[in-house]
Design a protein around this motif. Structure first.
Motif, PDB file in Angstrom:
ATOM      1  N   GLY A 152       0.823  -1.203   0.000  1.00  0.00           N
ATOM      2  CA  GLY A 152       0.000   0.000   0.000  1.00  0.00           C
ATOM      3  C   GLY A 152       0.853   1.247   0.000  1.00  0.00           C
ATOM      4  O   GLY A 152       1.856   1.319   0.719  1.00  0.00           O
ATOM      5  N   SER A 173       0.217  -1.844  -3.729  1.00  0.00           N
ATOM      6  CA  SER A 173      -1.171  -2.052  -3.325  1.00  0.00           C
ATOM      7  C   SER A 173      -1.369  -3.484  -2.851  1.00  0.00           C
ATOM      8  O   SER A 173      -0.545  -4.372  -3.135  1.00  0.00           O
ATOM      9  N   GLU A 176      -2.977  -2.428   2.920  1.00  0.00           N
ATOM     10  CA  GLU A 176      -3.756  -1.188   2.940  1.00  0.00           C
ATOM     11  C   GLU A 176      -4.997  -1.383   2.064  1.00  0.00           C
ATOM     12  O   GLU A 176      -4.892  -1.818   0.922  1.00  0.00           O
ATOM     13  N   SER A 203      -8.715   0.441   0.721  1.00  0.00           N
ATOM     14  CA  SER A 203      -9.522   1.657   0.639  1.00  0.00           C
ATOM     15  C   SER A 203     -10.761   1.528   1.501  1.00  0.00           C
ATOM     16  O   SER A 203     -11.149   2.442   2.222  1.00  0.00           O
ATOM     17  N   SER A 204     -11.403   0.341   1.435  1.00  0.00           N
ATOM     18  CA  SER A 204     -12.594   0.067   2.227  1.00  0.00           C
ATOM     19  C   SER A 204     -12.448  -1.310   2.855  1.00  0.00           C
ATOM     20  O   SER A 204     -12.071  -2.270   2.171  1.00  0.00           O
ATOM     21  N   TYR A 213      -7.161   0.291   7.014  1.00  0.00           N
ATOM     22  CA  TYR A 213      -8.259   0.683   6.127  1.00  0.00           C
ATOM     23  C   TYR A 213      -8.509   2.189   6.195  1.00  0.00           C
ATOM     24  O   TYR A 213      -8.275   2.830   7.215  1.00  0.00           O
ATOM     25  N   HIS A 214      -8.996   2.727   5.071  1.00  0.00           N
ATOM     26  CA  HIS A 214      -9.342   4.146   5.009  1.00  0.00           C
ATOM     27  C   HIS A 214     -10.803   4.386   5.395  1.00  0.00           C
ATOM     28  O   HIS A 214     -11.122   5.372   6.055  1.00  0.00           O
ATOM     29  N   TRP A 250      -6.877   4.275   9.055  1.00  0.00           N
ATOM     30  CA  TRP A 250      -5.869   5.230   8.587  1.00  0.00           C
ATOM     31  C   TRP A 250      -6.413   6.647   8.783  1.00  0.00           C
ATOM     32  O   TRP A 250      -7.591   6.880   8.506  1.00  0.00           O
TER      33      TRP A 250
END
Length: 303
Positions: free
Chosen positions: A99, A123, A149, A151-152, A173-174, A194
């Motif tokens: 990530g 990623s 990492e 995104s969701s 996670y974001h 994050w």
């Protein structure tokens, strides 16, 4: 002296427990705030401290249904035992980062003596694709932990990643849904929002590296290809046990995976335990199959 009171939103920020989760715990486990003014909840400093301890233990894989029954002293004792187990060993954990945000964080705080970063990927998908290749262009190093990492936060994808690698997984996670976060927490997965500090990422890796779950009884002895070979090629006169055992092993393996994904958020922890017990049963059947194989080899050698 009267304790300072905190609104539920402030408590959430201080403890890391979501507002929705605090309300759910109040309904399910009777963890009521110190005071209520209309619909506004107020928590005392003592309660905030207790919730912080509970959150830390949940992050280590303890189910909330057990923690709510413990006294403050019991919670402190458990945390003390866990902290002592986190003392760094002589060997640094072998870790891969997957990530962009993780790589940038490492670049800023790369003086750690607790982790050995052996591989880096832009990623999680890039790492997963490389690990799934039948003949990778470069042999992936033996890893203790992979930090992914996302995104969701996606439980389905996490399961796919876990299946593709022989290492523990930490997910940063974001964004996430409350449902996915609660399931991940109940299952004892290492997940961090994050932004997280590099120290928090290190500590999550150390927790994952300890393998506090019982994995020795759940590791597979035979791959699917090996099971198929044993079912179709093993010949014992007048005996169908090899094929029968393979069918049982395959069915129990499938059920163990289903059990961990079954149920509601409230019962997720129980289903994880069911999955572990099913895997232990599968391991026993694999040992029985191994005995049959050894017997067949002895007979063939005698002939």
């Amino acid at each position: 002296m009267t304790e300072e009171l905190y609104r539920i939103g402030a408590v959430s920020k201080l403890t890391g427990v979501t507002v929705e989760c605090l309300r759910a715990w109040e309904r399910r486990y009777g963890m009521k705030p110190a005071e209520k003014a209309g619909k506004t909840r107020f928590y005392s400093e003592t309660q905030v401290h207790r919730l912080t301890q509970i959150k830390r233990l949940i992050d280590q894989g303890h189910p909330i249904s057990q923690l709510v029954k413990l006294t403050d002293a019991d919670l402190t004792n458990r945390l003390g035992q866990y902290s002592s187990a986190l003392t760094p060993s002589n060997r640094r954990l072998k870790v891969a980062l997957a990530g962009t945000a993780l790589l940038l964080a490492e670049e800023q705080f790369s003086d750690s003596n607790r982790l050995e970063i052996l591989d880096r990927w832009p990623s999680a998908d890039a790492f997963a694709s490389a690990s799934l290749q039948p003949t990778p262009p470069q042999r992936l190093p033996k890893l203790d932990v992979v930090v992914l990492e996302m995104s969701s936060l996606d439980i389905y994808l996490i399961d796919k990643y876990i299946e593709s690698i022989e290492a523990r997984v930490v997910v940063v996670y974001h964004f996430c849904t409350n449902n996915d976060l609660q399931i991940a927490t109940e299952r004892g997965l290492e997940v961090l929002p994050w932004p997280s500090t590099w120290q928090q990422i290190e500590e999550a890796c150390l927790r994952a590296g300890r393998e506090f779950r019982t994995t020795s009884s759940t590791q597979r002895r035979f791959s699917d290809e090996q099971l198929f070979h044993l079912a179709t090629r093993t010949r014992i006169e007048g005996c169908t046990c090899p094929r029968d055992l393979v069918q049982l092993i395959t069915q129990i393996s499938a059920y163990a995976i289903h059990a961990e994904r079954c149920g509601t958020v409230d019962s997720a922890a129980n289903h994880v335990e069911i999955g572990l017990e099913a895997n232990a049963a599968r391991a026993s059947l694999e040992n029985a199959l191994g005995v049959l194989i050894e017997d067949e080899v002895l007979v063939q050698n005698a002939n």
